[in-house]
Structures are given as C-alpha cells and as structure tokens.
Motif scaffolding. Structure first.
Motif, PDB file in Angstrom:
ATOM      1  N   ASP A   7       0.930  -1.352  -0.134  1.00  0.00           N
ATOM      2  CA  ASP A   7       0.021   0.032   0.091  1.00  0.00           C
ATOM      3  C   ASP A   7       0.872   1.223   0.021  1.00  0.00           C
ATOM      4  N   LEU A   8       1.840   1.248   0.772  1.00  0.00           N
ATOM      5  CA  LEU A   8       2.896   2.330   0.829  1.00  0.00           C
ATOM      6  C   LEU A   8       3.232   2.624  -0.300  1.00  0.00           C
ATOM      7  N   GLN A  11       0.909   4.274  -2.886  1.00  0.00           N
ATOM      8  CA  GLN A  11       0.601   5.498  -2.617  1.00  0.00           C
ATOM      9  C   GLN A  11       1.644   6.459  -3.318  1.00  0.00           C
ATOM     10  N   ASP A  12       3.007   6.130  -3.140  1.00  0.00           N
ATOM     11  CA  ASP A  12       4.035   6.679  -3.695  1.00  0.00           C
ATOM     12  C   ASP A  12       3.804   6.681  -5.063  1.00  0.00           C
ATOM     13  N   HIS A  44      11.965   7.125  -2.675  1.00  0.00           N
ATOM     14  CA  HIS A  44      11.339   5.868  -2.935  1.00  0.00           C
ATOM     15  C   HIS A  44      12.271   4.739  -3.561  1.00  0.00           C
ATOM     16  N   ALA A 132       6.753  -2.512   5.787  1.00  0.00           N
ATOM     17  CA  ALA A 132       6.304  -1.034   5.531  1.00  0.00           C
ATOM     18  C   ALA A 132       7.071  -0.097   6.541  1.00  0.00           C
ATOM     19  N   ALA A 136       9.540   2.857   5.245  1.00  0.00           N
ATOM     20  CA  ALA A 136       8.910   4.299   5.683  1.00  0.00           C
ATOM     21  C   ALA A 136      10.278   4.848   6.218  1.00  0.00           C
TER      22      ALA A 136
END
Length: 185
Positions: A7-8, A11-12, A44, A132, A136
């Motif tokens: 998901d992360l 999102q990026d 990223h 995650a 992050a």
C-alpha cells in the motif's frame, strides 16, 4: 489498521503520477516541482532497493522481476538526473520529462502487476507490515537525496538486486558505469 508495504509503495506511485500531471500541465510550477519529484523518486527508489527488493526476491520468489525492476530504477535515476539538469523553460524539457514519465509509468505498471501482487500473495501480513516500517524509515532517511547522491553501498545493493556479480571490488564510478551498462542491455 496500518498500511502494509504494498500500500505504501502504491501511494508513492500515485503521488509521482500526480506530480507528472502537474509538471506537464502547469509549466509555471516546474522550477519548484522538479526538486520535489527528484527527491520523492530518489527516496522511494532507495527505500525499495534496501528494504523491499531483497525480501521480494528472497522471501516472495520475485527474483527475476526484482532484477528487472532494479534495472529500471537505474534507468530512472539517469533520466531523473537529466531532468534535474534541464532548464524547465527550455524547449528540451518536455521531451526529457516525457522520457522519464514513459520509463516510470512502464516500471510502475510492471511492479504493480508482478512484484507487488507476488509480495501480497507470498508474504504474511505481519511481514508486509514489518517491511512497511523499514520502507518508511528508509524513505524518510533518503528524503532530500538527489539521484547523484547515491553511495557506493547503495550501488552494491542495486547490483545485488539486479543479480549482477563480480562488482564488489569496483570503485563507485566504475560500479555506477557497470550498473548503467547492464541496465542498458
């Protein structure tokens, strides 16, 4: 519930797509947005390379797709550096931007249809949550980095991710050239 690593990453990807649209449709914002884009994409990429790709290859069985994705990161770094060096008001800017958009869009499509579904299917939710946190933290550490800020250790990680061997004795410049050569083949 906390977001997992897939998901992360996605999102990026959506944020990069939004920045691409802004750069294409609002030339007056380019001077301020190019550093935002280069910072986000660099952070990223480094976070995926250090925290995600090794696990995707070793634990989720995505070795070939990770190697291919890593090669695309190397290409994107080159295109990103070229965009950062291009005057936003020059006639070349649109072409350089479009080359980057095409390369990153292709990469995102492949990653979202191959690597990320493999991670979701083959890694437990707990493992994806651990990744995650690592993703992050790494992204935060590299926020502000530009493509040219890459270290020799990060280049060695890229070589491992791309399954390129015999490079541990190379200095940073030679290693970077070898990676660019391999990615271009």
């Amino acid at each position: 519930m906390a977001a997992d690593v897939v998901d992360l990453i996605m999102q990026d990807h959506r944020e990069v797509e939004r920045l691409f649209d802004e750069l294409k449709n609002h030339p007056e914002k380019r001077k301020g947005l190019v550093p935002v884009l280069t910072t986000l994409l660099s952070a990223h990429s480094r976070a995926e390379e250090s925290a995600v790709y090794p696990a995707a290859a070793a634990e989720a069985g995505e070795t070939d797709d990770v190697a291919h994705s890593q090669e695309e990161h190397i290409e994107a770094d080159q295109l990103l550096a070229k965009l950062a060096d291009t005057d936003p008001e020059s006639a070349d800017f649109d072409k350089v931007l479009q080359n980057l958009v095409d390369a990153v869009t292709h990469h995102v499509e492949e990653e979202e249809t191959k690597v990320l579904p493999g991670m979701r299917a083959n890694l437990s939710q707990d493992r994806r949550l651990e990744l995650a946190e690592a993703f992050a933290a790494s992204r935060k550490e590299h926020l502000g980095d530009q493509p040219d800020d890459i270290t020799r250790d990060q280049l060695l990680q890229q070589a491992r991710n791309a399954d390129i061997s015999g490079v541990s004795s190379l200095d940073k410049d030679a290693l970077q050239k070898k990676l660019q050569q391999e990615a271009g083949e």
